[in-house]
Design a protein around this motif. Structure first.
Motif, PDB file in Angstrom:
ATOM      1  N   SER A 261      68.976  10.772  47.517  1.00 51.55           N
ATOM      2  CA  SER A 261      68.099  10.818  46.328  1.00 51.55           C
ATOM      3  C   SER A 261      67.243   9.564  46.263  1.00 51.55           C
ATOM      4  N   ARG A 262      67.872   8.450  46.585  1.00 48.97           N
ATOM      5  CA  ARG A 262      67.202   7.159  46.517  1.00 48.97           C
ATOM      6  C   ARG A 262      66.016   7.098  47.472  1.00 48.97           C
ATOM      7  N   VAL A 263      66.258   7.332  48.752  1.00 51.32           N
ATOM      8  CA  VAL A 263      65.177   7.182  49.730  1.00 51.32           C
ATOM      9  C   VAL A 263      64.158   8.315  49.615  1.00 51.32           C
ATOM     10  N   VAL A 265      62.591   9.280  47.185  1.00 49.21           N
ATOM     11  CA  VAL A 265      61.480   8.913  46.296  1.00 49.21           C
ATOM     12  C   VAL A 265      60.225   8.590  47.103  1.00 49.21           C
ATOM     13  N   LEU A 266      60.397   7.978  48.250  1.00 43.72           N
ATOM     14  CA  LEU A 266      59.231   7.616  49.063  1.00 43.72           C
ATOM     15  C   LEU A 266      58.937   8.618  50.179  1.00 43.72           C
ATOM     16  N   ASP A 291      53.114   8.056  51.694  1.00 43.78           N
ATOM     17  CA  ASP A 291      51.837   7.397  51.420  1.00 43.78           C
ATOM     18  C   ASP A 291      51.995   6.032  50.774  1.00 43.78           C
ATOM     19  N   TYR A 292      53.082   5.818  50.058  1.00 41.48           N
ATOM     20  CA  TYR A 292      53.189   4.603  49.246  1.00 41.48           C
ATOM     21  C   TYR A 292      54.103   3.547  49.849  1.00 41.48           C
ATOM     22  N   GLY A 293      54.746   3.889  50.977  1.00 42.87           N
ATOM     23  CA  GLY A 293      55.626   2.902  51.596  1.00 42.87           C
ATOM     24  C   GLY A 293      56.745   3.595  52.335  1.00 42.87           C
ATOM     25  N   ARG A 294      57.833   2.863  52.557  1.00 40.12           N
ATOM     26  CA  ARG A 294      58.945   3.449  53.297  1.00 40.12           C
ATOM     27  C   ARG A 294      60.267   2.932  52.748  1.00 40.12           C
ATOM     28  N   ALA A 295      61.330   3.667  53.023  1.00 46.33           N
ATOM     29  CA  ALA A 295      62.629   3.304  52.471  1.00 46.33           C
ATOM     30  C   ALA A 295      63.703   3.549  53.505  1.00 46.33           C
ATOM     31  N   GLN A 296      64.766   2.772  53.415  1.00 44.35           N
ATOM     32  CA  GLN A 296      65.920   3.066  54.252  1.00 44.35           C
ATOM     33  C   GLN A 296      67.198   2.698  53.530  1.00 44.35           C
ATOM     34  N   ASP A 297      68.279   3.340  53.944  1.00 46.69           N
ATOM     35  CA  ASP A 297      69.574   3.122  53.334  1.00 46.69           C
ATOM     36  C   ASP A 297      70.607   3.245  54.448  1.00 46.69           C
TER      37      ASP A 297
ATOM     38  N   ASN B  80      67.252   4.520  40.662  1.00 50.03           N
ATOM     39  CA  ASN B  80      68.236   5.067  41.608  1.00 50.03           C
ATOM     40  C   ASN B  80      69.003   4.010  42.389  1.00 50.03           C
ATOM     41  N   GLY B 101      72.923  -1.293  50.231  1.00 53.45           N
ATOM     42  CA  GLY B 101      72.471  -1.010  51.587  1.00 53.45           C
ATOM     43  C   GLY B 101      71.061  -0.465  51.653  1.00 53.45           C
ATOM     44  N   SER B 102      70.307  -0.539  50.553  1.00 52.54           N
ATOM     45  CA  SER B 102      68.981   0.091  50.515  1.00 52.54           C
ATOM     46  C   SER B 102      67.858  -0.926  50.613  1.00 52.54           C
ATOM     47  N   GLU B 103      66.810  -0.526  51.290  1.00 50.78           N
ATOM     48  CA  GLU B 103      65.604  -1.351  51.313  1.00 50.78           C
ATOM     49  C   GLU B 103      64.376  -0.448  51.178  1.00 50.78           C
ATOM     50  N   PHE B 104      63.486  -0.831  50.258  1.00 54.84           N
ATOM     51  CA  PHE B 104      62.235  -0.114  50.058  1.00 54.84           C
ATOM     52  C   PHE B 104      61.086  -1.052  50.332  1.00 54.84           C
ATOM     53  N   LYS B 105      60.082  -0.562  51.027  1.00 52.67           N
ATOM     54  CA  LYS B 105      58.864  -1.339  51.231  1.00 52.67           C
ATOM     55  C   LYS B 105      57.741  -0.557  50.561  1.00 52.67           C
ATOM     56  N   LEU B 106      57.244  -1.114  49.473  1.00 51.20           N
ATOM     57  CA  LEU B 106      56.274  -0.416  48.644  1.00 51.20           C
ATOM     58  C   LEU B 106      54.937  -1.119  48.783  1.00 51.20           C
ATOM     59  N   GLN B 107      53.885  -0.349  49.054  1.00 54.50           N
ATOM     60  CA  GLN B 107      52.565  -0.971  49.146  1.00 54.50           C
ATOM     61  C   GLN B 107      52.073  -1.392  47.771  1.00 54.50           C
TER      62      GLN B 107
END
Lengths: 360, 360
Positions: A261-263, A265-266, A291-297, B80, B101-107
């Motif tokens: 659910s968390r990742v 979003v992007l 389009d707005y970025g990237r996510a990882q978990d 989240n 354990g999460s990482e988001f890279k948001l423009q």
């Protein structure tokens, strides 16, 4: 006819019928609820042409009568009544509803024009009501609400020697659940929307099934139901269940649901909400990009199988749906990056989901 | 810039801004949330051009920075997140959000193009935040969301020597609530939709008001807000408040709400959901009539006044709205079958509703 009936019981019965009976219809007769009063009580019934439903409410009745009333108005009136006891009085083309200081005079409809509803009296087989409800609820998400092919809007019930199985698929994913059955029965396909209504009326105890002409009769202690069945052949779903598992991981279903659910979003809405699953060295890394970025978990998992690592892309929504019925630990079984993957509960319970990975 | 911030605090702040900032707008800049990082913490701000909102979130910050991010995506990401602590790192045109354990890279967006938001530093007057919120919530229903005349979409705040009063009206009904004020202030008209947002951010304690050019500055311990005010003259509402009461009844507000809801089911939707109020000999009889039948409900009331009986027709929805803010016993004050009627709490509390009866 005069009847004295408990508000709670009447409200429960009318509430069940209100769900089935359409609020608006090109044939206004179908928006009516039928009441049959006998010395034992009131039988309430209604139909949406896919499902006929009838339920009995104990009442003190002074004489037999039958009439139809606008279902949704009647339900609203009953729901809002004060007090514990309701008096109904039918005479001419009017039904009086009285409780506390309130009195309603509701015009009744044309009884002679109302379609006859009949429910089978025989029993062909029985199932545990709670098990059937749980099984139908678990697989419901995998049936389509819109698919062009009608059979994908259905849920199959089949018997497999002492076991019953329900299966749903929309062509992209599949869900099934096995549960214990007493004896054998006919395989059949229920419209998924009718299954939803069936689940709502099933409680504890036994559900009795009767096979009719293109219809299934369902009887519980509270209600009788006729459900129109679907024609056609259900696809040969067993061939999409992978047999050759090359890598498997175990982790808590709740942790995986949260991380997806968390990742998500992007994730890119225009690319099926793609979330990448990358398994290696005891970790499952989830990654999305949009389009707005990237996510990882990154999640720690128990990993097993011949392949040391694998990468697969899934529709995030399909993964969440597949995990939905799984409590506790989940097992993910992968047969290759482009082959169907399985999701199931480590504790078993008969539930299995198959999800086809997205193409690269 | 790197910042460590509590997930709970960040989530609360972002959640408040998410309500104000539009999810979609022809000017995409307006869908952004601005972050100003200083050594004290993070100031989050946003605008919908009617309201500017800013809130401060304590954080450990290593250097000053300012940037804008897509507000609704950022809010979803924060909501989240797992764990209790969030790390934000801004560099170039990217914001990294890390937790567990999460990482988001948001423009990040174009900061230089973002409209400057400024909040007044001075204080002209103060009010009790909870009282103001309660007053605005009590009268909100009487303001229109669509009225052609803009002023009917507003809520007036006026000062009356030691008291503040909020008033709303849509031309058919009126609601007002008085509450204690420290000192005096300017009369003004808030857009009702902005009042809704104001109510959401008000808690306990004091709210500080600052009068600006066509705008009201609002400051609480948690947030700063600029609200655009409405021009124009609020109607002379005092002349619709009846002075000559000919008949009055007392009864429990809850009982009346239930009875009106009950009979309203059969009221005629095409005749303003008309419900007849018939008072005489210590009873209030409610009656409705529509296409499907008729309903009545009889309530025992305490009756007083010169007229022995009266009959009035009301829109059921208006009666329910007017009774909404009244707990306990209600007082209904009638000045004639076609003159405005008043609804208020017996226990007082400063709330008064005026409803104009329907014509015969």
């Amino acid at each position: 006819m005069r009847a004295q009936v408990s508000k709670k019981a009447l409200n429960e019965g009318v509430g069940m019928l209100e769900r089935i009976i359409p609020a608006r219809n090109s044939n206004p007769l179908l928006t009516a609820l039928k009441v049959d009063a006998t010395e034992r009580g009131l039988t309430l019934s209604g139909t949406n042409l896919e499902i006929d439903l009838s339920c009995f409410v104990a009442a003190e009745v002074n004489e037999q009568a039958a009439f139809v009333v606008p279902a949704h108005l009647f339900a609203q009136i009953v729901r809002n009544l004060g007090g514990e006891l309701v008096e109904l009085e039918h005479s001419g083309n009017e039904l009086a509803v009285r409780a506390g200081g309130s009195e309603f005079k509701l015009q009744t409809g044309d009884l002679s024009a109302y379609p006859p509803l009949s429910f089978p009296d025989h029993v062909d087989t029985t199932l545990d009501a709670a098990e059937l409800a749980k099984a139908l609820s678990s697989v419901r998400y995998a049936a389509s609400n819109e698919a062009f092919q009608a059979v994908f809007r259905g849920i199959k019930l089949e018997y497999r020697g002492g076991q019953a199985r329900v299966i749903a698929s929309d062509g992209f994913r599949l869900a099934l659940r096995d549960f214990a059955a007493h004896g054998d029965g006919q395989n059949l396909i229920l419209p998924a929307r009718s299954a939803d209504e069936l689940v709502r009326v099933l409680r504890d105890g036994e559900v009795r099934l009767a096979y009719g002409e293109g219809a299934l009769g369902v009887t519980t202690d509270r209600v009788r139901m006729n459900v129109k069945l679907m024609d056609g052949d259900f696809p040969d779903y067993e061939r999409v269940i992978p047999r050759d598992i090359k890598l498997q991981v175990r982790l808590q279903a709740a942790a995986l649901k949260e991380a997806v659910s968390r990742v998500a979003v992007l994730a890119d809405k225009n690319a099926n909400n793609r979330v990448e699953f990358l398994v290696s060295e005891g970790t499952l890394r989830l990654a999305t990009e949009g389009d707005y970025g990237r996510a990882q978990d990154t999640l720690t998992v128990e990993q097993a199988g011949d392949e040391p690592a694998m990468s697969l892309g899934f529709n995030a929504k399909y993964v969440l749906d597949a995990l939905g019925p799984i409590d506790g630990a989940a097992e993910l079984l992968f047969s290759g990056s482009t082959s169907p993957a399985m999701f199931r509960a480590v504790e078993g319970g008969g539930y299995l989901a198959v999800v086809v990975p997205l193409r690269v």
